[in-house]
Design a protein around this motif. Structure first.
Motif, PDB file in Angstrom:
ATOM      1  N   ALA A 203      -0.811 131.274  -1.211  1.00 57.86           N
ATOM      2  CA  ALA A 203      -2.117 131.080  -1.837  1.00 57.86           C
ATOM      3  C   ALA A 203      -3.208 130.867  -0.790  1.00 57.86           C
ATOM      4  O   ALA A 203      -4.296 131.447  -0.886  1.00 57.86           O
ATOM      5  N   ILE A 204      -2.932 130.061   0.209  1.00 53.08           N
ATOM      6  CA  ILE A 204      -3.982 129.775   1.192  1.00 53.08           C
ATOM      7  C   ILE A 204      -4.234 130.991   2.084  1.00 53.08           C
ATOM      8  O   ILE A 204      -5.346 131.206   2.573  1.00 53.08           O
ATOM      9  N   GLN A 205      -3.218 131.840   2.272  1.00 52.97           N
ATOM     10  CA  GLN A 205      -3.434 133.093   2.992  1.00 52.97           C
ATOM     11  C   GLN A 205      -4.336 134.026   2.189  1.00 52.97           C
ATOM     12  O   GLN A 205      -5.210 134.700   2.753  1.00 52.97           O
ATOM     13  N   LEU A 206      -4.158 134.072   0.870  1.00 49.96           N
ATOM     14  CA  LEU A 206      -5.022 134.877   0.019  1.00 49.96           C
ATOM     15  C   LEU A 206      -6.451 134.343   0.044  1.00 49.96           C
ATOM     16  O   LEU A 206      -7.415 135.121   0.044  1.00 49.96           O
ATOM     17  N   MET A 207      -6.600 133.037   0.068  1.00 53.52           N
ATOM     18  CA  MET A 207      -7.934 132.442   0.142  1.00 53.52           C
ATOM     19  C   MET A 207      -8.631 132.865   1.424  1.00 53.52           C
ATOM     20  O   MET A 207      -9.808 133.239   1.423  1.00 53.52           O
ATOM     21  N   GLU A 208      -7.900 132.817   2.530  1.00 58.03           N
ATOM     22  CA  GLU A 208      -8.488 133.224   3.809  1.00 58.03           C
ATOM     23  C   GLU A 208      -8.882 134.694   3.784  1.00 58.03           C
ATOM     24  O   GLU A 208      -9.928 135.087   4.301  1.00 58.03           O
ATOM     25  N   ARG A 209      -8.058 135.503   3.159  1.00 63.07           N
ATOM     26  CA  ARG A 209      -8.331 136.938   3.087  1.00 63.07           C
ATOM     27  C   ARG A 209      -9.571 137.232   2.244  1.00 63.07           C
ATOM     28  O   ARG A 209     -10.295 138.199   2.492  1.00 63.07           O
ATOM     29  N   ALA A 210      -9.826 136.390   1.250  1.00 65.01           N
ATOM     30  CA  ALA A 210     -10.936 136.637   0.326  1.00 65.01           C
ATOM     31  C   ALA A 210     -12.288 136.219   0.894  1.00 65.01           C
ATOM     32  O   ALA A 210     -13.326 136.526   0.299  1.00 65.01           O
ATOM     33  N   LEU A 211     -12.307 135.545   2.029  1.00 63.86           N
ATOM     34  CA  LEU A 211     -13.566 135.031   2.557  1.00 63.86           C
ATOM     35  C   LEU A 211     -14.498 136.161   2.960  1.00 63.86           C
ATOM     36  O   LEU A 211     -14.092 137.160   3.544  1.00 63.86           O
ATOM     37  N   ASP A 212     -15.755 135.971   2.620  1.00 69.24           N
ATOM     38  CA  ASP A 212     -16.800 136.934   2.945  1.00 69.24           C
ATOM     39  C   ASP A 212     -17.351 136.617   4.322  1.00 69.24           C
ATOM     40  O   ASP A 212     -17.879 135.524   4.554  1.00 69.24           O
ATOM     41  N   GLU A 213     -17.224 137.570   5.252  1.00 64.00           N
ATOM     42  CA  GLU A 213     -17.691 137.331   6.620  1.00 64.00           C
ATOM     43  C   GLU A 213     -19.194 137.081   6.685  1.00 64.00           C
ATOM     44  O   GLU A 213     -19.691 136.479   7.632  1.00 64.00           O
ATOM     45  N   LYS A 214     -19.922 137.558   5.677  1.00 65.70           N
ATOM     46  CA  LYS A 214     -21.372 137.371   5.670  1.00 65.70           C
ATOM     47  C   LYS A 214     -21.778 135.996   5.152  1.00 65.70           C
ATOM     48  O   LYS A 214     -22.947 135.623   5.223  1.00 65.70           O
ATOM     49  N   GLN A 215     -20.809 135.248   4.618  1.00 60.60           N
ATOM     50  CA  GLN A 215     -21.105 133.946   4.039  1.00 60.60           C
ATOM     51  C   GLN A 215     -20.819 132.854   5.059  1.00 60.60           C
ATOM     52  O   GLN A 215     -19.745 132.811   5.659  1.00 60.60           O
ATOM     53  N   ASP A 216     -21.774 131.954   5.258  1.00 56.02           N
ATOM     54  CA  ASP A 216     -21.625 130.906   6.262  1.00 56.02           C
ATOM     55  C   ASP A 216     -20.651 129.818   5.842  1.00 56.02           C
ATOM     56  O   ASP A 216     -19.952 129.245   6.684  1.00 56.02           O
ATOM     57  N   THR A 217     -20.626 129.478   4.539  1.00 53.69           N
ATOM     58  CA  THR A 217     -19.793 128.380   4.073  1.00 53.69           C
ATOM     59  C   THR A 217     -19.008 128.772   2.824  1.00 53.69           C
ATOM     60  O   THR A 217     -19.348 129.745   2.136  1.00 53.69           O
ATOM     61  N   VAL A 218     -17.965 127.995   2.541  1.00 51.76           N
ATOM     62  CA  VAL A 218     -17.199 128.133   1.299  1.00 51.76           C
ATOM     63  C   VAL A 218     -17.107 126.754   0.659  1.00 51.76           C
ATOM     64  O   VAL A 218     -17.248 125.727   1.332  1.00 51.76           O
ATOM     65  N   ASP A 219     -16.867 126.732  -0.648  1.00 50.03           N
ATOM     66  CA  ASP A 219     -16.724 125.480  -1.384  1.00 50.03           C
ATOM     67  C   ASP A 219     -15.259 125.304  -1.766  1.00 50.03           C
ATOM     68  O   ASP A 219     -14.625 126.226  -2.271  1.00 50.03           O
ATOM     69  N   VAL A 220     -14.736 124.104  -1.550  1.00 47.90           N
ATOM     70  CA  VAL A 220     -13.340 123.801  -1.840  1.00 47.90           C
ATOM     71  C   VAL A 220     -13.280 122.551  -2.699  1.00 47.90           C
ATOM     72  O   VAL A 220     -13.842 121.511  -2.333  1.00 47.90           O
ATOM     73  N   ALA A 221     -12.613 122.644  -3.844  1.00 48.18           N
ATOM     74  CA  ALA A 221     -12.479 121.507  -4.760  1.00 48.18           C
ATOM     75  C   ALA A 221     -11.003 121.254  -5.035  1.00 48.18           C
ATOM     76  O   ALA A 221     -10.278 122.151  -5.459  1.00 48.18           O
ATOM     77  N   ALA A 222     -10.561 120.021  -4.764  1.00 48.36           N
ATOM     78  CA  ALA A 222      -9.183 119.627  -5.046  1.00 48.36           C
ATOM     79  C   ALA A 222      -9.142 118.830  -6.338  1.00 48.36           C
ATOM     80  O   ALA A 222      -9.931 117.905  -6.533  1.00 48.36           O
ATOM     81  N   ARG A 223      -8.218 119.225  -7.206  1.00 46.86           N
ATOM     82  CA  ARG A 223      -8.009 118.490  -8.438  1.00 46.86           C
ATOM     83  C   ARG A 223      -6.584 117.940  -8.451  1.00 46.86           C
ATOM     84  O   ARG A 223      -5.863 118.066  -7.482  1.00 46.86           O
ATOM     85  N   ALA A 224      -6.188 117.330  -9.551  1.00 45.81           N
ATOM     86  CA  ALA A 224      -4.889 116.647  -9.593  1.00 45.81           C
ATOM     87  C   ALA A 224      -3.724 117.590  -9.336  1.00 45.81           C
ATOM     88  O   ALA A 224      -2.775 117.235  -8.624  1.00 45.81           O
ATOM     89  N   SER A 225      -3.796 118.792  -9.866  1.00 43.44           N
ATOM     90  CA  SER A 225      -2.651 119.698  -9.750  1.00 43.44           C
ATOM     91  C   SER A 225      -3.012 121.075  -9.204  1.00 43.44           C
ATOM     92  O   SER A 225      -2.145 121.939  -9.088  1.00 43.44           O
ATOM     93  N   ASP A 226      -4.276 121.298  -8.881  1.00 44.23           N
ATOM     94  CA  ASP A 226      -4.648 122.600  -8.328  1.00 44.23           C
ATOM     95  C   ASP A 226      -5.830 122.473  -7.385  1.00 44.23           C
ATOM     96  O   ASP A 226      -6.432 121.410  -7.261  1.00 44.23           O
ATOM     97  N   LEU A 227      -6.120 123.580  -6.702  1.00 41.31           N
ATOM     98  CA  LEU A 227      -7.229 123.622  -5.751  1.00 41.31           C
ATOM     99  C   LEU A 227      -8.014 124.888  -5.990  1.00 41.31           C
ATOM    100  O   LEU A 227      -7.442 125.946  -6.262  1.00 41.31           O
ATOM    101  N   LEU A 228      -9.340 124.783  -5.915  1.00 44.71           N
ATOM    102  CA  LEU A 228     -10.212 125.933  -6.123  1.00 44.71           C
ATOM    103  C   LEU A 228     -11.032 126.198  -4.882  1.00 44.71           C
ATOM    104  O   LEU A 228     -11.487 125.266  -4.204  1.00 44.71           O
TER     105      LEU A 228
END
Length: 372
Positions: A203-228
């Protein structure tokens, strides 16, 4: 539904979404990507019930009739990959989906898109803002050290610790441990608690792959049983690995008598590759001997041969010989630039080695028993 879309952005988005869809599943509907044409944009969703993704495409999209459809992953990927058309038209009818190019036409069977599991949007008011570059570096420098085969499932993912302006990622398989730390920004008081925010390796490899090189930042939210994770045009969510992560801080050695050497990645990696020529799957240990201004790398494997490679270093103290798995040292070298500097800390043949950089990266390797 009837839309016209530029092929290249559609192909890129579909390929990413399709990488999440399972190739085999008791639920055959999951082997599709759902597309929704609405509000001037095309949204692609895919899930395997553990990881889900939402991707928005606005560039090059013209919507004539809004609607939804399911596209089978394998056939659609092949159509998009083999097509030479700049634009494609997708249209649904009672029997399925029609994909048209300038001189091509494909009809694919269509399942009911209403039966596809929903993939939620990012609606959190508490999250961390992390630079895209840092997040990528955190994943790159830790994910290789995870252990997806281990029965201790907590080791099959990357631990994320997000508190205040500090962000830390940790990966370990029990024989080596990688930790990368940096700065982020907590929004709404967001922070993780304990050691349970473990994101599965895939999952975290897919997240890294999805990152937009033109975007300076990403938002990460951790919940009790999942992460967005949210980028400019994508949201990925992943269930967290069950269990609690080991106390990784205890693994990092704290000692007063260790030898600390300043080294460069390139020369060490070159010497390591040479020494490893005579190793095999059963015999992976290489002796690292520090003495008389030289680092000597030695390997000896029955029926294969011996190697001895020397590298000059700034050390003239008592000899220290440490046996390490050459693959673990190579993994460290691979995630850094050849010209990068790092510190190598060793103490004895029985104590772990610590490799660290000035930008927050630390890597611990447990020693192997010497065969000779």
């Amino acid at each position: 539904m009837k839309i016209t879309c530029s092929r290249e952005p559609l192909t890129a988005a579909f390929s990413l979404a399709a990488s999440i869809a399972p190739t085999r599943s008791p639920k055959e509907i999951l082997q599709n990507v759902k597309i929704t044409a609405s509000g001037g944009k095309l949204t692609l969703t895919a899930t395997d019930m553990e990881v889900g993704i939402r991707l928005d495409i606005e560039e090059g999209v013209e919507i004539e009739v809004e609607g939804t459809a399911l596209l089978p992953v394998g056939r659609t990927n092949a159509i998009l990959r083999e097509s030479n058309d700049e634009t494609l038209t997708l249209e649904t009818d009672d029997s399925g989906v029609i994909v048209r190019g300038s001189r091509s036409k494909f009809r694919l069977p269509g399942n009911n898109p209403d039966e596809f599991p929903p993939v939620g949007a990012f609606e959190e008011d508490k999250y961390h803002v992390i630079s895209t570059r840092l997040f990528r570096t955190m994943v790159k420098r830790t994910v290789f050290a995870t252990d997806t085969e281990n029965s201790r499932f907590a080791l099959g993912g990357v631990l994320l610790e997000l508190t205040g302006d500090e962000v830390i990622a940790v990966g370990t398989d029990g024989r080596r441990l990688a930790r990368m730390e940096g700065k982020g920004e907590s929004v709404g008081g967001h922070e993780t608690t304990g050691t349970s925010t473990i994101v599965p390796t895939r999952a975290i490899q897919l997240m890294e792959r999805a990152l937009d090189e033109k975007q300076d930042t990403v938002d990460v939210a951790a919940r009790a049983s999942d992460l967005l994770l949210r980028t400019n045009n994508a949201v990925i969510h992943s269930r967290l690995v069950e269990g609690r992560y080991p106390n990784w801080r205890q693994v990092f050695p704290k000692r007063d008598d260790a030898v600390i050497l300043d080294m460069t990645v390139g020369p060490l990696f070159a010497a390591l590759r040479q020494a490893a020529i005579v190793t095999d799957h059963e015999s992976r240990g290489i002796d690292f001997t520090f003495a008389d201004g030289t680092l000597k790398l030695e390997a000896n494997t029955k029926d294969i041969g011996e190697s001895q490679i020397e590298l000059p270093i700034a050390y003239d103290g008592d000899p220290i010989t440490l046996t390490m798995d050459h693959r673990y040292v190579a993994d460290f070298c691979k995630v850094l630039d050849a010209e990068a500097s790092f510190q190598l800390e060793v103490e004895s043949s029985a104590a772990p080695a610590l490799l660290s950089t000035d930008d927050g990266y630390g890597y611990v390797i447990m020693p192997m028993a010497r065969d000779r």
